[in-house]
Scaffold this motif. Structure first.
Motif, PDB file in Angstrom:
ATOM      1  N   SER A 112      10.843   5.273   7.084  1.00  0.00           N
ATOM      2  CA  SER A 112       9.515   5.812   7.345  1.00  0.00           C
ATOM      3  C   SER A 112       8.404   4.852   6.965  1.00  0.00           C
ATOM      4  CB  SER A 112       9.320   7.128   6.567  1.00  0.00           C
ATOM      5  OG  SER A 112      10.359   8.043   6.809  1.00  0.00           O
ATOM      6  N   ALA A 113       8.612   4.096   5.874  1.00  0.00           N
ATOM      7  CA  ALA A 113       7.526   3.279   5.335  1.00  0.00           C
ATOM      8  C   ALA A 113       8.082   2.036   4.671  1.00  0.00           C
ATOM      9  CB  ALA A 113       6.705   4.096   4.338  1.00  0.00           C
ATOM     10  N   GLY A 114       7.215   1.058   4.447  1.00  0.00           N
ATOM     11  CA  GLY A 114       7.611  -0.192   3.814  1.00  0.00           C
ATOM     12  C   GLY A 114       6.544  -0.684   2.856  1.00  0.00           C
ATOM     13  N   GLN A 115       7.010  -1.385   1.821  1.00  0.00           N
ATOM     14  CA  GLN A 115       6.124  -1.938   0.803  1.00  0.00           C
ATOM     15  C   GLN A 115       6.717  -3.257   0.349  1.00  0.00           C
ATOM     16  OE1 GLN A 115       5.735   0.653  -2.581  1.00  0.00           O
ATOM     17  NE2 GLN A 115       4.648  -0.833  -3.847  1.00  0.00           N
ATOM     18  N   GLY A 116       5.893  -4.251   0.098  1.00  0.00           N
ATOM     19  CA  GLY A 116       6.415  -5.534  -0.367  1.00  0.00           C
ATOM     20  C   GLY A 116       5.446  -6.663  -0.077  1.00  0.00           C
ATOM     21  N   TYR A 117       5.775  -7.860  -0.557  1.00  0.00           N
ATOM     22  CA  TYR A 117       4.879  -8.994  -0.422  1.00  0.00           C
ATOM     23  C   TYR A 117       4.636  -9.364   1.041  1.00  0.00           C
ATOM     24  CZ  TYR A 117       4.290 -10.218  -5.338  1.00  0.00           C
ATOM     25  OH  TYR A 117       3.923 -10.233  -6.659  1.00  0.00           O
ATOM     26  N   LEU A 118       5.606  -9.110   1.913  1.00  0.00           N
ATOM     27  CA  LEU A 118       5.395  -9.391   3.334  1.00  0.00           C
ATOM     28  C   LEU A 118       4.232  -8.564   3.870  1.00  0.00           C
ATOM     29  CD1 LEU A 118       6.530 -10.712   6.020  1.00  0.00           C
ATOM     30  CD2 LEU A 118       7.692  -8.540   6.363  1.00  0.00           C
ATOM     31  N   LEU A 119       4.130  -7.335   3.413  1.00  0.00           N
ATOM     32  CA  LEU A 119       3.147  -6.391   3.945  1.00  0.00           C
ATOM     33  C   LEU A 119       1.840  -6.388   3.171  1.00  0.00           C
ATOM     34  CD1 LEU A 119       5.697  -3.502   4.508  1.00  0.00           C
ATOM     35  CD2 LEU A 119       4.649  -4.911   6.276  1.00  0.00           C
ATOM     36  N   GLY A 120       1.860  -6.863   1.949  1.00  0.00           N
ATOM     37  CA  GLY A 120       0.627  -6.898   1.179  1.00  0.00           C
ATOM     38  C   GLY A 120       0.891  -6.987  -0.304  1.00  0.00           C
ATOM     39  N   ARG A 121       0.222  -7.913  -0.956  1.00  0.00           N
ATOM     40  CA  ARG A 121       0.379  -8.091  -2.398  1.00  0.00           C
ATOM     41  C   ARG A 121      -0.539  -7.138  -3.156  1.00  0.00           C
ATOM     42  NH1 ARG A 121       2.556 -13.186  -4.086  1.00  0.00           N
ATOM     43  NH2 ARG A 121       3.336 -14.373  -2.308  1.00  0.00           N
ATOM     44  N   PRO A 122      -0.204  -6.835  -4.413  1.00  0.00           N
ATOM     45  CA  PRO A 122      -1.113  -6.020  -5.228  1.00  0.00           C
ATOM     46  C   PRO A 122      -2.458  -6.717  -5.382  1.00  0.00           C
ATOM     47  CG  PRO A 122       1.043  -6.207  -6.275  1.00  0.00           C
ATOM     48  CD  PRO A 122       1.028  -7.186  -5.143  1.00  0.00           C
ATOM     49  N   SER A 123      -3.522  -5.951  -5.366  1.00  0.00           N
ATOM     50  CA  SER A 123      -4.864  -6.519  -5.487  1.00  0.00           C
ATOM     51  C   SER A 123      -5.757  -5.591  -6.305  1.00  0.00           C
ATOM     52  CB  SER A 123      -5.484  -6.721  -4.096  1.00  0.00           C
ATOM     53  OG  SER A 123      -6.844  -7.126  -4.206  1.00  0.00           O
ATOM     54  N   VAL A 124      -6.630  -6.194  -7.095  1.00  0.00           N
ATOM     55  CA  VAL A 124      -7.626  -5.429  -7.851  1.00  0.00           C
ATOM     56  C   VAL A 124      -8.978  -5.455  -7.156  1.00  0.00           C
ATOM     57  CG1 VAL A 124      -6.476  -5.883 -10.061  1.00  0.00           C
ATOM     58  CG2 VAL A 124      -8.259  -7.444  -9.258  1.00  0.00           C
ATOM     59  N   ARG A 125      -9.042  -6.046  -5.977  1.00  0.00           N
ATOM     60  CA  ARG A 125     -10.328  -6.250  -5.296  1.00  0.00           C
ATOM     61  C   ARG A 125     -10.582  -5.177  -4.240  1.00  0.00           C
ATOM     62  NH1 ARG A 125     -10.327 -12.186  -2.973  1.00  0.00           N
ATOM     63  NH2 ARG A 125     -12.272 -11.330  -2.171  1.00  0.00           N
ATOM     64  N   PRO A 126     -11.664  -4.398  -4.399  1.00  0.00           N
ATOM     65  CA  PRO A 126     -11.999  -3.388  -3.402  1.00  0.00           C
ATOM     66  C   PRO A 126     -12.163  -3.955  -1.996  1.00  0.00           C
ATOM     67  CG  PRO A 126     -13.221  -2.975  -5.414  1.00  0.00           C
ATOM     68  CD  PRO A 126     -12.534  -4.305  -5.588  1.00  0.00           C
ATOM     69  N   LYS A 127     -12.567  -5.239  -1.885  1.00  0.00           N
ATOM     70  CA  LYS A 127     -12.690  -5.852  -0.554  1.00  0.00           C
ATOM     71  C   LYS A 127     -11.358  -5.870   0.163  1.00  0.00           C
ATOM     72  CE  LYS A 127     -16.718  -8.873  -0.420  1.00  0.00           C
ATOM     73  NZ  LYS A 127     -17.180 -10.270  -0.214  1.00  0.00           N
ATOM     74  N   ASP A 128     -10.293  -6.140  -0.578  1.00  0.00           N
ATOM     75  CA  ASP A 128      -8.957  -6.135   0.030  1.00  0.00           C
ATOM     76  C   ASP A 128      -8.562  -4.719   0.435  1.00  0.00           C
ATOM     77  OD1 ASP A 128      -8.719  -8.873  -0.393  1.00  0.00           O
ATOM     78  OD2 ASP A 128      -7.756  -8.613  -2.352  1.00  0.00           O
ATOM     79  N   TRP A 129      -8.912  -3.756  -0.382  1.00  0.00           N
ATOM     80  CA  TRP A 129      -8.543  -2.368  -0.097  1.00  0.00           C
ATOM     81  C   TRP A 129      -9.191  -1.879   1.199  1.00  0.00           C
ATOM     82  CZ3 TRP A 129     -10.170  -0.393  -5.635  1.00  0.00           C
ATOM     83  CH2 TRP A 129      -9.436  -1.092  -6.608  1.00  0.00           C
ATOM     84  N   GLU A 130     -10.429  -2.349   1.445  1.00  0.00           N
ATOM     85  CA  GLU A 130     -11.130  -1.928   2.663  1.00  0.00           C
ATOM     86  C   GLU A 130     -10.366  -2.348   3.912  1.00  0.00           C
ATOM     87  OE1 GLU A 130     -14.957  -3.669   2.392  1.00  0.00           O
ATOM     88  OE2 GLU A 130     -15.595  -2.474   0.649  1.00  0.00           O
TER      89      GLU A 130
END
Length: 354
Positions: free
Chosen positions: A304-322
């Motif tokens: 159903s879903a995927g998570q990992g560095y290929l799809l997106g690294r952890p970020s503390v920046r709201p700009k990335d979240w947008e």
């Protein structure tokens, strides 16, 4: 036990020592108590700092006669209590000063090709650079595990105000902390709606706690809270329990994902878990996706879903979240190489687990 009670216990043990060689250092501790009336923990910390300096001087062969009774000569029980007090002080200071922040890592829906949720990961502001797992382990060892976990949940809920409003937020918590009566009160005081929160269990549920866990979590699930578990706690008994617990999400990490694109046995295990998740009516999340080939096979298998560095690294920046409102581009992923995606995913069972 509070820091103050622990401090008095250690101070009493030090002052009760009758060894004449330690008279000078005991006098220093008494002096610190006089300078900090009513605050024994501060007096003891100043004493400990001075002892550390004295020990360093001894190791450097500086006037050894002036500094009797080095800490490594103390009784093991006293050293253990001193270490416990240091940990209590460190965690208490961290909680008081709220020295943590939240990073979010995106979780993609593999059918929709869009971000459906995020996992909240704690980042600590500390001089020693210790990872989140070490902080949580230290807090648990001195009885402040739930306090630190609740602080992290509050921090994540506050940071989530800057996320796209449709995303759910997975927050890590131990089953033991789910039994704490303060947990329902926490949901009453944070602004993030409870139906956007997923509690992701960091440990297996002990046999003796299982019925209590179900009783504690069911009222919250009735209010919209969701539960996630991961495969690091899977066993025949755990899979059987899932039929009763019926988690909303099951997260499968590198133990299942690694090599799924080239190993027939790995693919068979992944396919079995897809079937199990379908029968259970739960969302199956592939955690730790590192390559485009892995992502392709996982999508074909029906994850159903995927998570990992290929799809997106952890970020503390709201700009990335947008940017997580933007659909995933499969063509772009096909051109990514293992070196570009890191090929070492700490988000599964490592320092990023929290």
């Amino acid at each position: 036990m509070t820091v103050r009670v622990q401090a008095w216990g250690v101070i009493a043990a030090v002052l009760a020592d009758s060894d004449p060689a330690g008279a000078a250092i005991r006098q220093r501790l008494s002096d610190r108590l006089g300078e900090n009336p009513g605050v024994p923990e501060r007096a003891l910390l100043e004493y400990l700092l001075e002892r550390r300096q004295l020990d360093a001087a001894q190791e450097g062969a500086v006037d050894a006669a002036r500094f009797p009774q080095p800490m490594n000569a103390m009784p093991p029980q006293l050293v253990e209590r001193l270490d416990s007090l240091r940990s209590l002080s460190r965690i208490s200071a961290l909680l008081e000063k709220q020295m943590l922040m939240t990073a979010f890592q995106p979780i993609y829906g593999l059918d929709s090709k869009t971000v459906m949720g995020v996992e909240a990961l704690s980042r600590f502001v500390s001089d020693d650079g210790a990872g989140a797992e070490l902080w949580f382990a230290e807090a648990a060892a001195v009885g402040l595990g739930a306090n630190l976990e609740f602080s992290a949940l509050g921090s994540a809920a506050s940071a989530a105000a800057n996320l796209p409003a449709h995303l759910y937020v997975a927050m890590n918590i131990s089953p033991t902390s789910c039994l704490d009566p303060r947990l329902p009160e926490l949901f009453d005081h944070i602004e993030l709606p409870i139906d956007r929160i997923v509690l992701e269990l960091t440990d297996g549920i002990p046999d003796e706690q299982y019925s209590h866990f179900i009783s504690a979590i069911t009222p919250l699930r009735d209010r919209g809270l969701r539960i996630a578990i991961d495969d690091s706690h899977s066993s025949a008994g755990t899979l059987s329990r899932m039929l009763h617990l019926r988690p909303d999400f099951i997260k499968l990490g590198r133990s299942v994902i690694s090599g799924v694109d080239r190993d027939a046995s790995q693919r068979a295990v992944a396919a079995c878990m897809v079937d199990f998740g379908t029968q259970l009516g739960t969302v199956l999340v592939a955690e730790g996706v590192e390559t485009a080939d892995e992502l392709r096979v996982l999508t074909e298998l029906g994850f159903s879903a995927g998570q990992g560095y290929l799809l997106g690294r952890p970020s503390v920046r709201p700009k990335d979240w947008e940017s997580w409102n933007t659909p995933l581009d499969p063509d772009e992923l096909r051109h990514l190489t293992a070196s570009e995606t890191g090929h070492a995913y700490p988000g599964h069972g490592g320092a990023d687990r929290r």
